[in-house]
Design a protein around this motif. Sequence first.
Motif, PDB file in Angstrom:
ATOM      1  N   GLU A   1       4.497  21.246   7.708  1.00 15.04           N
ATOM      2  CA  GLU A   1       5.821  20.761   7.306  1.00 15.04           C
ATOM      3  C   GLU A   1       6.148  19.398   7.890  1.00 15.04           C
ATOM      4  O   GLU A   1       6.636  18.503   7.197  1.00 15.04           O
ATOM      5  N   GLU A   2       5.851  19.230   9.155  1.00 12.59           N
ATOM      6  CA  GLU A   2       6.249  17.981   9.799  1.00 12.59           C
ATOM      7  C   GLU A   2       5.495  16.776   9.245  1.00 12.59           C
ATOM      8  O   GLU A   2       6.040  15.679   9.170  1.00 12.59           O
ATOM      9  N   VAL A   3       4.262  17.012   8.878  1.00 17.15           N
ATOM     10  CA  VAL A   3       3.468  15.883   8.389  1.00 17.15           C
ATOM     11  C   VAL A   3       3.684  15.637   6.898  1.00 17.15           C
ATOM     12  O   VAL A   3       3.736  14.494   6.441  1.00 17.15           O
ATOM     13  N   LEU A   4       3.845  16.705   6.121  1.00 23.28           N
ATOM     14  CA  LEU A   4       3.871  16.545   4.667  1.00 23.28           C
ATOM     15  C   LEU A   4       5.264  16.443   4.070  1.00 23.28           C
ATOM     16  O   LEU A   4       5.391  16.176   2.867  1.00 23.28           O
ATOM     17  N   THR A   5       6.292  16.705   4.865  1.00 22.61           N
ATOM     18  CA  THR A   5       7.641  16.666   4.282  1.00 22.61           C
ATOM     19  C   THR A   5       8.600  15.883   5.177  1.00 22.61           C
ATOM     20  O   THR A   5       8.277  15.553   6.308  1.00 22.61           O
ATOM     21  N   TYR A   6       9.743  15.577   4.623  1.00 26.91           N
ATOM     22  CA  TYR A   6      10.817  14.948   5.407  1.00 26.91           C
ATOM     23  C   TYR A   6      12.141  15.424   4.835  1.00 26.91           C
ATOM     24  O   TYR A   6      12.189  15.979   3.731  1.00 26.91           O
ATOM     25  N   VAL A   7      13.181  15.202   5.581  1.00 31.37           N
ATOM     26  CA  VAL A   7      14.522  15.555   5.098  1.00 31.37           C
ATOM     27  C   VAL A   7      15.236  14.274   4.727  1.00 31.37           C
ATOM     28  O   VAL A   7      15.322  13.348   5.533  1.00 31.37           O
ATOM     29  N   ASP A   8      15.669  14.175   3.488  1.00 25.69           N
ATOM     30  CA  ASP A   8      16.250  12.905   3.052  1.00 25.69           C
ATOM     31  C   ASP A   8      17.712  12.763   3.480  1.00 25.69           C
ATOM     32  O   ASP A   8      18.263  13.637   4.166  1.00 25.69           O
ATOM     33  N   ASP A   9      18.314  11.657   3.101  1.00 26.36           N
ATOM     34  CA  ASP A   9      19.666  11.347   3.570  1.00 26.36           C
ATOM     35  C   ASP A   9      20.679  12.406   3.140  1.00 26.36           C
ATOM     36  O   ASP A   9      21.722  12.572   3.775  1.00 26.36           O
ATOM     37  N   ASP A  10      20.352  13.095   2.060  1.00 30.80           N
ATOM     38  CA  ASP A  10      21.254  14.149   1.600  1.00 30.80           C
ATOM     39  C   ASP A  10      20.912  15.503   2.213  1.00 30.80           C
ATOM     40  O   ASP A  10      21.434  16.542   1.773  1.00 30.80           O
ATOM     41  N   GLY A  11      20.022  15.514   3.172  1.00 28.22           N
ATOM     42  CA  GLY A  11      19.699  16.771   3.828  1.00 28.22           C
ATOM     43  C   GLY A  11      18.714  17.635   3.069  1.00 28.22           C
ATOM     44  O   GLY A  11      18.487  18.788   3.429  1.00 28.22           O
ATOM     45  N   VAL A  12      18.116  17.063   2.039  1.00 27.40           N
ATOM     46  CA  VAL A  12      17.156  17.834   1.235  1.00 27.40           C
ATOM     47  C   VAL A  12      15.738  17.595   1.762  1.00 27.40           C
ATOM     48  O   VAL A  12      15.345  16.456   1.982  1.00 27.40           O
ATOM     49  N   ARG A  13      14.996  18.677   1.962  1.00 22.31           N
ATOM     50  CA  ARG A  13      13.599  18.525   2.380  1.00 22.31           C
ATOM     51  C   ARG A  13      12.760  18.164   1.153  1.00 22.31           C
ATOM     52  O   ARG A  13      12.825  18.822   0.124  1.00 22.31           O
ATOM     53  N   ARG A  14      11.990  17.113   1.303  1.00 24.66           N
ATOM     54  CA  ARG A  14      11.192  16.638   0.167  1.00 24.66           C
ATOM     55  C   ARG A  14       9.756  16.355   0.606  1.00 24.66           C
ATOM     56  O   ARG A  14       9.466  16.211   1.788  1.00 24.66           O
ATOM     57  N   SER A  15       8.907  16.243  -0.387  1.00 23.99           N
ATOM     58  CA  SER A  15       7.535  15.798  -0.123  1.00 23.99           C
ATOM     59  C   SER A  15       7.580  14.385   0.428  1.00 23.99           C
ATOM     60  O   SER A  15       8.343  13.536  -0.057  1.00 23.99           O
ATOM     61  N   MET A  16       6.743  14.133   1.417  1.00 20.23           N
ATOM     62  CA  MET A  16       6.650  12.789   1.987  1.00 20.23           C
ATOM     63  C   MET A  16       6.266  11.746   0.942  1.00 20.23           C
ATOM     64  O   MET A  16       6.369  10.551   1.203  1.00 20.23           O
ATOM     65  N   MET A  17       5.803  12.196  -0.239  1.00 17.65           N
ATOM     66  CA  MET A  17       5.419  11.165  -1.213  1.00 17.65           C
ATOM     67  C   MET A  17       6.629  10.360  -1.668  1.00 17.65           C
ATOM     68  O   MET A  17       6.478   9.252  -2.167  1.00 17.65           O
ATOM     69  N   TRP A  18       7.811  10.889  -1.458  1.00 14.82           N
ATOM     70  CA  TRP A  18       9.018  10.173  -1.874  1.00 14.82           C
ATOM     71  C   TRP A  18       9.664   9.403  -0.723  1.00 14.82           C
ATOM     72  O   TRP A  18      10.676   8.729  -0.911  1.00 14.82           O
ATOM     73  N   PHE A  19       9.091   9.514   0.445  1.00 16.77           N
ATOM     74  CA  PHE A  19       9.645   8.863   1.638  1.00 16.77           C
ATOM     75  C   PHE A  19       9.536   7.338   1.523  1.00 16.77           C
ATOM     76  O   PHE A  19       8.494   6.807   1.149  1.00 16.77           O
ATOM     77  N   LYS A  20      10.622   6.667   1.838  1.00 17.22           N
ATOM     78  CA  LYS A  20      10.601   5.200   1.821  1.00 17.22           C
ATOM     79  C   LYS A  20      10.393   4.693   3.246  1.00 17.22           C
ATOM     80  O   LYS A  20      11.259   4.877   4.102  1.00 17.22           O
ATOM     81  N   ASN A  21       9.273   4.075   3.491  1.00 15.55           N
ATOM     82  CA  ASN A  21       8.985   3.568   4.835  1.00 15.55           C
ATOM     83  C   ASN A  21       9.599   2.190   4.994  1.00 15.55           C
ATOM     84  O   ASN A  21       9.312   1.269   4.232  1.00 15.55           O
ATOM     85  N   THR A  22      10.418   2.058   5.998  1.00 12.94           N
ATOM     86  CA  THR A  22      11.148   0.799   6.184  1.00 12.94           C
ATOM     87  C   THR A  22      10.714   0.063   7.453  1.00 12.94           C
ATOM     88  O   THR A  22      11.250  -1.004   7.745  1.00 12.94           O
ATOM     89  N   ASP A  23       9.796   0.637   8.166  1.00  8.21           N
ATOM     90  CA  ASP A  23       9.262  -0.080   9.332  1.00  8.21           C
ATOM     91  C   ASP A  23       7.827   0.370   9.593  1.00  8.21           C
ATOM     92  O   ASP A  23       7.290   1.224   8.895  1.00  8.21           O
ATOM     93  N   ARG A  24       7.235  -0.228  10.597  1.00  7.10           N
ATOM     94  CA  ARG A  24       5.816   0.004  10.901  1.00  7.10           C
ATOM     95  C   ARG A  24       5.540   1.483  11.167  1.00  7.10           C
ATOM     96  O   ARG A  24       4.576   2.045  10.644  1.00  7.10           O
ATOM     97  N   ASP A  25       6.387   2.108  11.930  1.00  6.50           N
ATOM     98  CA  ASP A  25       6.165   3.520  12.229  1.00  6.50           C
ATOM     99  C   ASP A  25       6.311   4.386  10.986  1.00  6.50           C
ATOM    100  O   ASP A  25       5.605   5.381  10.809  1.00  6.50           O
ATOM    101  N   GLY A  26       7.228   3.987  10.143  1.00 14.51           N
ATOM    102  CA  GLY A  26       7.394   4.711   8.888  1.00 14.51           C
ATOM    103  C   GLY A  26       6.145   4.619   8.035  1.00 14.51           C
ATOM    104  O   GLY A  26       5.712   5.589   7.405  1.00 14.51           O
ATOM    105  N   LEU A  27       5.557   3.447   8.038  1.00 13.93           N
ATOM    106  CA  LEU A  27       4.315   3.271   7.264  1.00 13.93           C
ATOM    107  C   LEU A  27       3.199   4.128   7.845  1.00 13.93           C
ATOM    108  O   LEU A  27       2.436   4.766   7.106  1.00 13.93           O
TER     109      LEU A  27
END
Lengths: 507, 507, 507, 507
Positions: free
Chosen positions: B53-79
């Motif tokens: 879960e921790e590696v493959l998903t994230y919780v978006d701004d609306d509190g919804v858990r989503r696949s990391m494929m939709w994650f927007k990386n905005t900094d180096r660590d995010g990438l």
Amino acid sequence: MRTGRQYLDALDDGRRVWVGDELIDNVATHPATRAFARLTADFYDLHHRPDLEEVLTYVDDDGVRRSMMWFKNTDRDGLRRKRRYHETVMRLLGAGSAPRSPDVNNSVLRTYVDDPQPWSDQSIGTDGRDLTAGILDFFEEAKAGDLNCAIAFVDPQTDRSRESAQAESPALRVVSRSDDGIVVTGVKAIATGAVFCDVLNVGVFYRPGIPEEQIIFAAVPANAPGVTMVSRESNVRDGETVEHPMAAQGDELDTTVIFENVFIPWNRVFHLGNPAHASYYPQRVFDWVHYEGLVREMVRAELMLGLALLITEHTGVAQLPPVTARLAQFAGFHQTLKAHVLGCEEEGFLTPGGTYKPNVLMFDFGRAYYLENIARLSAELVDLAGRAALVFPSEGQWQEPALRPWLEALHTGPVGRPHDRLKISRVIRDLFQSDWGARMATFENFNGTPLLAIRTFTMKRAEMSAAGPVADLARQICGIETVREEDRTDYLTQAEYARRQDSAAAV
Amino acid sequence: MRTGRQYLDALDDGRRVWVGDELIDNVATHPATRAFARLTADFYDLHHRPDLEEVLTYVDDDGVRRSMMWFKNTDRDGLRRKRRYHETVMRLLGAGSAPRSPDVNNSVLRTYVDDPQPWSDQSIGTDGRDLTAGILDFFEEAKAGDLNCAIAFVDPQTDRSRESAQAESPALRVVSRSDDGIVVTGVKAIATGAVFCDVLNVGVFYRPGIPEEQIIFAAVPANAPGVTMVSRESNVRDGETVEHPMAAQGDELDTTVIFENVFIPWNRVFHLGNPAHASYYPQRVFDWVHYEGLVREMVRAELMLGLALLITEHTGVAQLPPVTARLAQFAGFHQTLKAHVLGCEEEGFLTPGGTYKPNVLMFDFGRAYYLENIARLSAELVDLAGRAALVFPSEGQWQEPALRPWLEALHTGPVGRPHDRLKISRVIRDLFQSDWGARMATFENFNGTPLLAIRTFTMKRAEMSAAGPVADLARQICGIETVREEDRTDYLTQAEYARRQDSAAAV
Amino acid sequence: MRTGRQYLDALDDGRRVWVGDELIDNVATHPATRAFARLTADFYDLHHRPDLEEVLTYVDDDGVRRSMMWFKNTDRDGLRRKRRYHETVMRLLGAGSAPRSPDVNNSVLRTYVDDPQPWSDQSIGTDGRDLTAGILDFFEEAKAGDLNCAIAFVDPQTDRSRESAQAESPALRVVSRSDDGIVVTGVKAIATGAVFCDVLNVGVFYRPGIPEEQIIFAAVPANAPGVTMVSRESNVRDGETVEHPMAAQGDELDTTVIFENVFIPWNRVFHLGNPAHASYYPQRVFDWVHYEGLVREMVRAELMLGLALLITEHTGVAQLPPVTARLAQFAGFHQTLKAHVLGCEEEGFLTPGGTYKPNVLMFDFGRAYYLENIARLSAELVDLAGRAALVFPSEGQWQEPALRPWLEALHTGPVGRPHDRLKISRVIRDLFQSDWGARMATFENFNGTPLLAIRTFTMKRAEMSAAGPVADLARQICGIETVREEDRTDYLTQAEYARRQDSAAAV
Amino acid sequence: MRTGRQYLDALDDGRRVWVGDELIDNVATHPATRAFARLTADFYDLHHRPDLEEVLTYVDDDGVRRSMMWFKNTDRDGLRRKRRYHETVMRLLGAGSAPRSPDVNNSVLRTYVDDPQPWSDQSIGTDGRDLTAGILDFFEEAKAGDLNCAIAFVDPQTDRSRESAQAESPALRVVSRSDDGIVVTGVKAIATGAVFCDVLNVGVFYRPGIPEEQIIFAAVPANAPGVTMVSRESNVRDGETVEHPMAAQGDELDTTVIFENVFIPWNRVFHLGNPAHASYYPQRVFDWVHYEGLVREMVRAELMLGLALLITEHTGVAQLPPVTARLAQFAGFHQTLKAHVLGCEEEGFLTPGGTYKPNVLMFDFGRAYYLENIARLSAELVDLAGRAALVFPSEGQWQEPALRPWLEALHTGPVGRPHDRLKISRVIRDLFQSDWGARMATFENFNGTPLLAIRTFTMKRAEMSAAGPVADLARQICGIETVREEDRTDYLTQAEYARRQDSAAAV
């Protein structure tokens, strides 16, 4: 901080130096050596330039401003700062025309002071003396005086088909010991830049069959009684700064050092007598030199890319699609080397002494990548330059009024000034079509460990075992379990203190 | 988040699919396609595994858990987090056996939503419609449904010696427009994985002479009326999981898509009609796919290193010095690819849309490095494996009591269990000695842009000009001044909005 | 001369054959083997074609018309005639799709009959029996029946780090002797084409530590009691002659042969028991096979050049200058291989038995050249073909009326018929993108001696010594005298009878 | 036949020569040129050596003994005899240290006299003059005087992105015509060895956009009024025969020739004014030079193999298996080049003038093979030599009594005398680590046509068409018919008289 003048003055110390057929009276003034002595003096003077102060110097814990070569990097940013230092020096000294500048030479000392205990503890034949004090003392002396400590590690080649050959070799050995120190006799076969150093950092690479008395790590002044330096012919083009802009910068020379009953006091002996200990260090003592070598190779690749662009734009072929694709090789070469530099810094670790050290596998294989490709790309650059690398006017011809109009017409391209093409051609010639350039390439090819040794040694510095984590993915894909071996792997059989120079807790 | 079951059910939607000589009734169940459909379903199911879960998903701004494929990386660590996501998926799906998995496919959409304005503004023939709303709306739809959007960009080959040939080609084109949308007819020549997608992401690579009506970027459901997918013969070894562990995982197929009067509503049209705009994107829309390709190549290199170690230890040659030196090539290959991944992440930048993007030159030349070396190293691995890559028992032979003692004796080496050698051999065979493996290599070779295109395109995406900063060092060394050119360089003549996808203020 | 029908009938002789998981009832009729059996039958039938009579047959001294495979070439023209024979067979059997056709297999026998005396004289454990009669007798039997004698020389791999491992291996060994003959048990690990042979030509490659009882050279019928053949999975695409024109021709299979108490009469034993004798022959017994391999590689290179021209002309890129330069690589590849063939024939010599033999160094290094370049050029051909090597319609799709217009449009280039492109693509796929093609490449890579062995063995077969004539020019240029060594060179320490297979008075 | 003395005397003829910054008074005596003048004189003197008479001379139809360079080979054996002549000269003049020796230079004339009619008939602007008489007359003059006719064909580089650039170039052009002859002005950019010639053989390589007045083929004496030769810096190590045995032999120099209103009489004009005619000859006029280049490359490869053996035996590594495998590369390099020489001679043909000419494809691709591999193998040789290529004593050091014992100990290997290692090292250094050696390599790389040109031109000189016989095998295997094209192939569109230089009835 030492000035160039101080350095040059120090060279006139009675050292015994042969260069080719000539015995050199003063390294700082003789035509065969003065250019490189001057380049090394420039190294020292750069540290006094106000515009470079921030990059080339730091203020130590005692409030003393020092050359960054003495800076101890304890984290990733510190390492990057250190790299910018070395890189800046390289860029300002002929894009790496002094591969064994003092900052590079002295970086070998870092490995001793980082973890001196094993060097002392593992010694044999020291009657239990503590050598660590001498290691630390010598480091402080070098730092205080901004000394230049050349590396003298390479032994004479012996017949590798007989292990006994090693014992019969004229390699440097201990011939007597006393309460004051040791007396050594024999040869270090290659010590690059030795002629220009203050102190010889004497060491040894392990070879099968090497006897205890040949295992010596110690410091010896360049002018110590009994030391004779015998250099190959110099490739300098002394004074030809216009026609041979690179080769005129001097030749650091590769030197055979003969020791005849040379005395070394105990506090300049760093290790003695243990072949097993020596066997762990053929590559490890050179780690920082190799990392800096990779940085220099990145700089060289940038220079090659720039030269390729300059000459092809000047001759008007740069925009032809097949030429663009060939130019891309140089852009890729540069990016790949830069990637290794950035990557090894990113993946670094803390040594026992608290130094942040770049990832060993990555910088070593970065060097391997360079060596695997440089001959091909050098030939490619000459091929891209075409006749411009070979046939172009001398400055005297250019200045001849009767010839000038013809020569200008011949060197006029779609962009750039005609005379500029000569300047580009001269740099390409010196780098890739001269004895000076060939020696630079050959130096890079060896530099402590040549390609085959990089491959062999590096494989021994990581758990490159089918049972190790590097094969985890393969085992998972094949669906086989790890076979836990009773025997420890080659890597694990090495002394733990040696392995700590390779990796540790990531930062 | 979508489940594998939901995905499989969705495939049975009436889509018209040919695979080789067969018309496929249901992609999820037909022997030619079901294995890969199942592998894609596994992709979805992985996201539901608690341990991942921790590696493959994230919780978006609306509190919804989503696949990391939709994650927007905005900094180096995010990438780096995003990369670990892709890398984990690859490791778990056959070490990269699904190169066009949904996370990779959908990453193309990132470039649209990152900076949609130019896509709309530059359009021709849209009567001033604002297409940005459709771009954003489609992205939300895809995210909401965890859709798999296959890439359909490649046009039919035409006679490159005639520019007019492009206009005569059967390539997809607009045949009519209305207030509701457009109608298109024609062919997209290769759409990898199309058979397994929910939606076709239709686009175009610019070619000289391409007419406006062929410039179409839009989304089309896989089962849209008028769409026929025609795939090459499948290389799957359906059900042969023991004997062919890799090929049994399925073949994602490369598919020609025929569109016959297919209707596309305006809010699924992303760009229309501007060849100049299209000319900026042959490589840029694929940037994320190529970065992910580099990550996959790093994983493949790790697998190859592991396989080389496993098989040579099993046959007992790994410790022979010449073999060690050859094994080092695989360690170096892995390190060099890893260095490109780490380096391009370190040297990233912020796009106009605030996405932290890795350094383009570095990941593109990383791919180039892989492609330049993979054929040689694949052959080298087979050569190192020796007969073990070619001649080994089938499982049936192994299970035959009369044969077993002989086969065990034949496959007993200094380490490892005899049967394990078969398992290693089978993976090597599937990867490097089969049609399945050959297709995988050929896919990697093209993947949007083949080697020659990488070189050519990449050189156009940076100021690779003798007047630019990349030649600063060379100019300094040659002692020549910069000739400021009146004409802007090739790179600067590109639209600024396109260049912003290449670099910006470093972070 | 034997007919194809006679050959096929002979295969149904009760031999015990596994192919993958299946036990084969009749090699001539089982789907896994029948295609290659038919291809071998075609080999025999070709000799009966009147239009080929002059090239494929000769009339011997007794006035009997025979296959040219039995022709003894005694001069340069005879050798060229022999080569035209092999070359014609290759061209007519799928451009080398049967690398171990009977003419190639049987050429190994030439080395025995050329100089049988040492084989007999050097034997150990034969109680002084004269084995030469058996050698000559067997050769006559093979010639009379046009037999196909497969080569079974390769032993199981053993742990090379222990010399004792050789003695413990399951390799074939003599378990008892009697007045009638010997009894052998054990394994020959790889015997290519064994399944399709009449007789197994059993031999051995010397390895350090090999015991006397493993040194066996002898002939054993394929159906001898106690013989079991265990083949890898077949790559044949039985019956798919349209879709897979190459793979449908059959797979000659690589086979492990198990001998369980197999009796061999003395007159089929050619040598026994002398490791030193065996050590001279790891490459020499394969000389003719390797020369024929070079001829096949030349034919393959011609095919590759033709395919590269066909596909690039069809896709319309052949005339683009960068593509022309790439096509030139294939023309050069072909010319270089042809040069080796012509050169080694020109520089031939007479063996002790009066056979005119091509220059060994030249054909061996010709093979080395092929192996050094083939992986790169195979990848290059696939890259040049581009998508045409990967994505193209199946015949069923092509025949589908609804798809045909689209497919025709897609495959129409500046020259050639659309359907022809499919035919070209299929051959490229089978050769370079399939398990069938991969096996063919891997076979060529090993074929008795792989690249590393070619280099090592070949260097031992000539006076590659600094004291020898090959360094005369270098010594003259360096101005140094020859140091006559007391010790004989490695080459000269080999038995003279073995060296006579390498060179002699030029003709 | 001319003597060396006669040749040297003839050089003092008032020619105007710059070498670097110096204006040369007498080429035969100036330190920058005298060594190579002496080497060329040696060339002439060799012909007077009784022991070489049979190889280096022949008796012509009039009973006159002449240099073999004038021998017309009319069959295969004649060609082989000619090759032995060139090869012997190369071996005796520093293993190819004079690549443009008179025999090589003059071989260009063979193509004119072989078929002079087209040269005259195709001319434009000659008012119908018959130029064939002049061609034949000049050839007789050259033969009678054993002249050395340097090749001056290469024009200045122009901006290839503009066709008009060619017309604006300072290239040599006709500025006026009269009944007596023509007057020319302009530059030939590179004429290798021009400084040492008797007569300049002026010609031109076709380039797109070249105007008629630049198409000039003619003979001009080296000291003709208005001719100035401007050479690059010389790489000779004049007098340093011990320390630099190769570079001391002289540097043939690459020279720019400026013509200022130089008069050429009609009977020394061979062709004028036809760009189409010129377009057929960029490679064809150099055919014999390239064939001889291949022979020289074969000799060089033999030298490299010898040096590799000598130095590795001296340092004691030659027998280590990995080193043996690396040495094999040099053996293979030599064999492959030899194969091309033998093969192209075997596959020769008769030209229109009845000369037996080697197969063009084969010698051109032989040169390509050399150029593709030489950079790699040169680096490999230096790497194999290790430190011995870089760090070794000068002769002065060796002669120093205090140093001698140490130096002897350092250079003692398992075989050979210590001082010999220095001699080997010096040759390796001069060849692969010096400006002299680098120029030699660069010359070989260009020599009329560089690698890319070899590939491009050669492909235009044979029916490398999918419709041609070279694709017959591929078409047969693919099962496709030849599509007979209405359009003639590129090759067939060339003038038949030009194609006759490529092939004809085999002999």
